[in-house]
Design a protein around this motif. Structure first.
Motif, mmCIF file in Angstrom:
data_model
loop_
_atom_site.group_PDB
_atom_site.id
_atom_site.type_symbol
_atom_site.label_atom_id
_atom_site.label_comp_id
_atom_site.label_asym_id
_atom_site.label_seq_id
_atom_site.Cartn_x
_atom_site.Cartn_y
_atom_site.Cartn_z
ATOM 1 N N ALA A 130 0.834 -1.206 0.000
ATOM 2 C CA ALA A 130 0.000 0.000 0.000
ATOM 3 C C ALA A 130 0.868 1.254 0.000
ATOM 4 O O ALA A 130 0.572 2.234 -0.699
ATOM 5 C CB ALA A 130 -0.934 -0.009 1.202
ATOM 6 N N GLU A 131 1.958 1.236 0.764
ATOM 7 C CA GLU A 131 2.862 2.389 0.820
ATOM 8 C C GLU A 131 3.555 2.619 -0.522
ATOM 9 O O GLU A 131 3.667 3.758 -1.001
ATOM 10 C CB GLU A 131 3.907 2.175 1.921
ATOM 11 N N VAL A 132 4.025 1.543 -1.123
ATOM 12 C CA VAL A 132 4.711 1.667 -2.404
ATOM 13 C C VAL A 132 3.737 2.103 -3.497
ATOM 14 O O VAL A 132 4.090 2.899 -4.375
ATOM 15 C CB VAL A 132 5.399 0.338 -2.785
ATOM 16 N N ALA A 133 2.516 1.601 -3.425
ATOM 17 C CA ALA A 133 1.495 2.006 -4.393
ATOM 18 C C ALA A 133 1.200 3.501 -4.276
ATOM 19 O O ALA A 133 1.047 4.202 -5.287
ATOM 20 C CB ALA A 133 0.225 1.192 -4.189
ATOM 21 N N ALA A 134 1.121 3.999 -3.047
ATOM 22 C CA ALA A 134 0.884 5.428 -2.833
ATOM 23 C C ALA A 134 2.054 6.254 -3.355
ATOM 24 O O ALA A 134 1.866 7.322 -3.950
ATOM 25 C CB ALA A 134 0.651 5.703 -1.351
ATOM 26 N N LEU A 135 3.276 5.753 -3.142
ATOM 27 C CA LEU A 135 4.462 6.454 -3.633
ATOM 28 C C LEU A 135 4.466 6.500 -5.158
ATOM 29 O O LEU A 135 4.753 7.547 -5.754
ATOM 30 C CB LEU A 135 5.719 5.747 -3.113
ATOM 31 N N ALA A 136 4.144 5.382 -5.787
ATOM 32 C CA ALA A 136 4.120 5.334 -7.249
ATOM 33 C C ALA A 136 3.107 6.331 -7.814
ATOM 34 O O ALA A 136 3.387 7.026 -8.800
ATOM 35 C CB ALA A 136 3.773 3.923 -7.715
ATOM 36 N N GLU A 137 1.962 6.423 -7.177
ATOM 37 C CA GLU A 137 0.945 7.366 -7.637
ATOM 38 C C GLU A 137 1.414 8.804 -7.457
ATOM 39 O O GLU A 137 1.209 9.656 -8.326
ATOM 40 C CB GLU A 137 -0.360 7.126 -6.890
ATOM 41 N N ALA A 138 2.081 9.074 -6.341
ATOM 42 C CA ALA A 138 2.555 10.430 -6.067
ATOM 43 C C ALA A 138 3.669 10.859 -7.025
ATOM 44 O O ALA A 138 3.838 12.055 -7.288
ATOM 45 C CB ALA A 138 3.064 10.518 -4.622
ATOM 46 N N LEU A 139 4.418 9.906 -7.550
ATOM 47 C CA LEU A 139 5.536 10.226 -8.436
ATOM 48 C C LEU A 139 5.095 10.542 -9.859
ATOM 49 O O LEU A 139 5.917 10.965 -10.674
ATOM 50 C CB LEU A 139 6.535 9.061 -8.461
ATOM 51 N N ALA A 140 3.827 10.336 -10.179
ATOM 52 C CA ALA A 140 3.334 10.685 -11.511
ATOM 53 C C ALA A 140 3.452 12.198 -11.695
ATOM 54 O O ALA A 140 2.836 12.964 -10.955
ATOM 55 C CB ALA A 140 1.894 10.223 -11.679
ATOM 56 N N GLY A 141 4.217 12.612 -12.697
ATOM 57 C CA GLY A 141 4.580 14.023 -12.804
ATOM 58 C C GLY A 141 3.591 14.917 -13.522
ATOM 59 O O GLY A 141 3.805 16.119 -13.621
ATOM 60 N N SER A 142 2.527 14.369 -14.063
ATOM 61 C CA SER A 142 1.530 15.173 -14.761
ATOM 62 C C SER A 142 0.182 14.467 -14.668
ATOM 63 O O SER A 142 0.098 13.294 -14.300
ATOM 64 C CB SER A 142 1.913 15.355 -16.243
ATOM 65 N N ARG A 143 -0.867 15.182 -15.006
ATOM 66 C CA ARG A 143 -2.203 14.580 -14.960
ATOM 67 C C ARG A 143 -2.289 13.381 -15.893
ATOM 68 O O ARG A 143 -2.831 12.329 -15.534
ATOM 69 C CB ARG A 143 -3.260 15.622 -15.346
ATOM 70 N N GLU A 144 -1.750 13.523 -17.095
ATOM 71 C CA GLU A 144 -1.825 12.429 -18.059
ATOM 72 C C GLU A 144 -0.960 11.246 -17.638
ATOM 73 O O GLU A 144 -1.336 10.090 -17.857
ATOM 74 C CB GLU A 144 -1.425 12.916 -19.444
ATOM 75 N N ARG A 145 0.199 11.542 -17.068
ATOM 76 C CA ARG A 145 1.059 10.462 -16.581
ATOM 77 C C ARG A 145 0.357 9.691 -15.464
ATOM 78 O O ARG A 145 0.411 8.460 -15.410
ATOM 79 C CB ARG A 145 2.381 11.065 -16.086
ATOM 80 N N HIS A 146 -0.321 10.409 -14.581
ATOM 81 C CA HIS A 146 -1.077 9.777 -13.502
ATOM 82 C C HIS A 146 -2.200 8.916 -14.077
ATOM 83 O O HIS A 146 -2.391 7.763 -13.675
ATOM 84 C CB HIS A 146 -1.645 10.846 -12.569
ATOM 85 N N GLN A 147 -2.933 9.481 -15.010
ATOM 86 C CA GLN A 147 -4.031 8.741 -15.632
ATOM 87 C C GLN A 147 -3.515 7.472 -16.311
ATOM 88 O O GLN A 147 -4.101 6.391 -16.169
ATOM 89 C CB GLN A 147 -4.726 9.630 -16.661
ATOM 90 N N GLU A 148 -2.415 7.599 -17.019
ATOM 91 C CA GLU A 148 -1.856 6.455 -17.748
ATOM 92 C C GLU A 148 -1.474 5.317 -16.815
ATOM 93 O O GLU A 148 -1.915 4.173 -16.977
ATOM 94 C CB GLU A 148 -0.635 6.905 -18.550
ATOM 95 N N THR A 149 -0.661 5.622 -15.807
ATOM 96 C CA THR A 149 -0.163 4.539 -14.951
ATOM 97 C C THR A 149 -1.273 3.921 -14.108
ATOM 98 O O THR A 149 -1.286 2.707 -13.883
ATOM 99 C CB THR A 149 0.996 5.038 -14.063
ATOM 100 N N MET A 150 -2.253 4.728 -13.679
ATOM 101 C CA MET A 150 -3.322 4.180 -12.852
ATOM 102 C C MET A 150 -4.312 3.352 -13.676
ATOM 103 O O MET A 150 -4.749 2.279 -13.242
ATOM 104 C CB MET A 150 -4.046 5.304 -12.119
ATOM 105 N N LEU A 151 -4.665 3.821 -14.857
ATOM 106 C CA LEU A 151 -5.602 3.064 -15.681
ATOM 107 C C LEU A 151 -4.972 1.782 -16.226
ATOM 108 O O LEU A 151 -5.632 0.738 -16.309
ATOM 109 C CB LEU A 151 -6.116 3.934 -16.837
ATOM 110 N N LEU A 152 -3.704 1.842 -16.577
ATOM 111 C CA LEU A 152 -3.020 0.627 -17.020
ATOM 112 C C LEU A 152 -2.935 -0.386 -15.879
ATOM 113 O O LEU A 152 -3.129 -1.593 -16.089
ATOM 114 C CB LEU A 152 -1.618 0.954 -17.531
ATOM 115 N N GLY A 153 -2.641 0.103 -14.672
ATOM 116 C CA GLY A 153 -2.581 -0.795 -13.520
ATOM 117 C C GLY A 153 -3.919 -1.443 -13.237
ATOM 118 O O GLY A 153 -3.998 -2.658 -12.975
ATOM 119 N N GLU A 154 -4.986 -0.656 -13.296
ATOM 120 C CA GLU A 154 -6.328 -1.186 -13.049
ATOM 121 C C GLU A 154 -6.691 -2.248 -14.092
ATOM 122 O O GLU A 154 -7.221 -3.318 -13.759
ATOM 123 C CB GLU A 154 -7.337 -0.042 -13.091
ATOM 124 N N ALA A 155 -6.402 -1.955 -15.358
ATOM 125 C CA ALA A 155 -6.723 -2.902 -16.425
ATOM 126 C C ALA A 155 -5.871 -4.164 -16.324
ATOM 127 O O ALA A 155 -6.359 -5.277 -16.570
ATOM 128 C CB ALA A 155 -6.514 -2.237 -17.783
#
Length: 223
Positions: free
Chosen positions: A81-106
């Motif tokens: 959970a901690e590493v997942a939160a860190l990975a999300e926080a490291l997304a440097g832009s809105r699109e980068r955040h959207q990309e990594t989170m949606l790919l992870g969910e899929a």
């Protein structure tokens, strides 16, 4: 691993990180589309340089470190959970955040075809490298192998994006992938022995390209 187990690991990695795996990665360029528009990537050589730089010093390196950590700690829900939160926080832009989170969910939704308790240990939402690392670790696949295939999949997607953006042809794209083999192996070995202390990036132009893509009027990709 026994021979059969190694073959099974290869088959699973091939499935999980194949372009045919239903995560929609073809829709994202990770800022490459903006880099092409800005003249930072103009041909096969500069495309290869772009990918190499992200591997060694940018967001892809951070993804590799995060993947290795989630692989290593896949049996520890609190740490995941901690590493997942860190990975999300490291997304440097809105699109980068959207990309990594949606790919992870899929990825997690599709990977449930291989049932495992790791899905209960992961948080409800996890960035793409966290999802891949934890699932691969739970299936006993060696980290260096996961990282090598993960990096190759990223390079393949970037090359495909470059071809669609008109900076390289198909033969040039294959040559780029062939030329990246040594770099992929080097980064995979380095990341496999990394810790979270090794996180860090210095690819300012790539980060700016990702931000500028958000306001690009005409585009093929979501990032």
């Amino acid at each position: 691993m026994t021979g059969n187990s190694e073959l099974q690991a290869l088959l699973r990695l091939t499935a999980w990180l194949s372009p045919a795996f239903p995560i929609g990665s073809f829709a994202y360029s990770g800022g490459l589309e903006r880099a092409v528009a800005d003249g930072l990537v103009t041909d096969a050589a500069s495309l290869a340089a772009w990918i190499c730089t992200l591997f060694g010093h940018g967001s892809v390196w951070n993804d590799a470190v995060l993947l290795a950590e989630s692989h290593r700690r896949q049996a520890e829900p609190a740490h995941l959970a901690e590493v997942a939160a860190l990975a999300e926080a490291l997304a440097g832009s809105r699109e980068r955040h959207q990309e990594t989170m949606l790919l992870g969910e899929a990825f997690l939704a599709a990977a449930r075809a291989w049932p495992d308790e790791v899905f209960d240990r992961l948080p409800g939402k996890a960035a793409y490298p966290i999802a891949v690392g934890a699932v691969a670790g739970a299936h006993g696949i060696r980290p260096e192998e996961v990282l090598a295939v993960f990096l190759h999949a990223y390079a393949s997607q970037a090359v495909s994006s470059g071809i669609r953006l008109g900076v390289a042809g198909q033969k040039d794209g294959v040559a780029v992938l062939a030329g990246l083999e040594a770099q992929i192996a080097k980064v995979a070995r380095r990341a496999a022995s990394s810790t979270l202390d090794d996180l860090g990036s210095a690819t300012v132009q790539a980060d700016i390209a990702s931000l500028r893509h958000e306001t690009q009027a005409t585009r093929l990709f979501r990032s």
